[in-house]
Design an enzyme around this catalytic site. Sequence first.
Site, PDB file in Angstrom:
ATOM      1  N   ASP A 134      32.724  67.904  64.163  1.00  0.00           N
ATOM      2  CA  ASP A 134      32.646  66.598  64.837  1.00  0.00           C
ATOM      3  C   ASP A 134      32.912  65.535  63.769  1.00  0.00           C
ATOM      4  O   ASP A 134      32.014  64.827  63.325  1.00  0.00           O
ATOM      5  CB  ASP A 134      31.240  66.456  65.428  1.00  0.00           C
ATOM      6  N   GLU A 187      26.223  66.189  57.390  1.00  0.00           N
ATOM      7  CA  GLU A 187      26.867  64.875  57.504  1.00  0.00           C
ATOM      8  C   GLU A 187      26.979  64.295  56.091  1.00  0.00           C
ATOM      9  O   GLU A 187      26.004  64.261  55.349  1.00  0.00           O
ATOM     10  CB  GLU A 187      26.011  63.985  58.416  1.00  0.00           C
ATOM     11  N   GLN A 230      32.405  54.805  53.222  1.00  0.00           N
ATOM     12  CA  GLN A 230      33.197  54.112  54.241  1.00  0.00           C
ATOM     13  C   GLN A 230      32.555  52.790  54.644  1.00  0.00           C
ATOM     14  O   GLN A 230      31.379  52.542  54.378  1.00  0.00           O
ATOM     15  CB  GLN A 230      33.351  55.018  55.468  1.00  0.00           C
ATOM     16  N   ASP A 246      29.074  67.092  51.604  1.00  0.00           N
ATOM     17  CA  ASP A 246      30.415  67.317  52.143  1.00  0.00           C
ATOM     18  C   ASP A 246      30.445  68.624  52.946  1.00  0.00           C
ATOM     19  O   ASP A 246      30.085  69.694  52.434  1.00  0.00           O
ATOM     20  CB  ASP A 246      31.395  67.368  50.968  1.00  0.00           C
ATOM     21  N   THR A 276      35.449  62.619  61.481  1.00  0.00           N
ATOM     22  CA  THR A 276      36.371  61.485  61.575  1.00  0.00           C
ATOM     23  C   THR A 276      37.793  62.036  61.494  1.00  0.00           C
ATOM     24  O   THR A 276      38.005  63.237  61.352  1.00  0.00           O
ATOM     25  CB  THR A 276      36.116  60.500  60.416  1.00  0.00           C
TER      26      THR A 276
END
Length: 288
Positions: free
Chosen positions: A160, A111, A36, A142, A162
């Site tokens: 938690d 994460e 990202q 992942d 996106t």
Amino acid sequence: MAEILNDGWFFEYFTDNAKFGIKIKEHLVNTESEFQKIDFYESYEYGRFFTLDGFIMLTERDEFIYHEMLVHVPMAVRPQTKRVLIIGGGDGGAVRELVRYIGVEHIDMVEIDRKVVDLCREYLPLTAGKLDDPRVRLFFEDGAAFVKNTTERYDLILVDSTDPIGVGEGLFSEEFYRDCYAALSEEGILINQHESPYYEGDAIEMERAHKKLSAVFPVCRVYQFHMPTYASGHWLFGFASKGVQPTAFDAQAWNALGIRTKYYNTELHKGCFALPTYVRERLEKAKG
Ligand code: SAM
């Protein structure tokens, strides 16, 4: 989507026809990971904040609301929680709130993007500062694959993540929720990012998440909080379990822990599950 104007205004588009602006002092980081686009800013009103693919993840000014509601609601319901799994959460805010409980023995945080964690450690130390707590184990992979393969049983899983686009998409699937069910102890609780009821695009995601969770978990409730920098300011978490109810908790016992909070309190805990009529109706309809 985000837009930065020459006069120092950052805008996030909440819909094609509504946007939210923050006046920026400095654009601190403008980079990309394999997953990202990542930007950090210094602002006048909200302190430091960071975006992923142009969407605000957190600001120094209002992150306490999100993280306190994510963590203290399930912890007040089951203060005996020992083993926790966090999916996403790269900014470290969820960990910071969790390590305040001496009874929490073990936190696995999964994460996908190591770069988010590294940058948050550097630019948001007040949020990321507890990631080095000895009870925390970090995994960079992942979250959906991790939950599928784990043999651990957790007392609490916090999603938690996106939003359900890009790398976060798999964390909103029924298969993922089934894997979470399997990874939870009998008294375990799952809290997930449940989007917002207000703008239509977000409300559709809210309905989808509720429908899928309800197909897996016998107890499936939704609670609300006020998040100034998220679309419409009205945001939701989901509370799912195999039987544990979210408002059956010992308020006195939680208050006796002496954990000081700025947003969460045990009165608010009882109230946050009472939803506006239009939200309740959409959720009931989605459940079918
Ligand atoms: N409070 C934030 C919000 O809702 O805007 C969420 C913050 S946290 C930074 C979200 C994190 O989830 C990001 O760092 C992102 O890299 C991570 N993430 C997204 N998809 C993931 C996945 N499939 N597995 C693990 N982490 C993921």
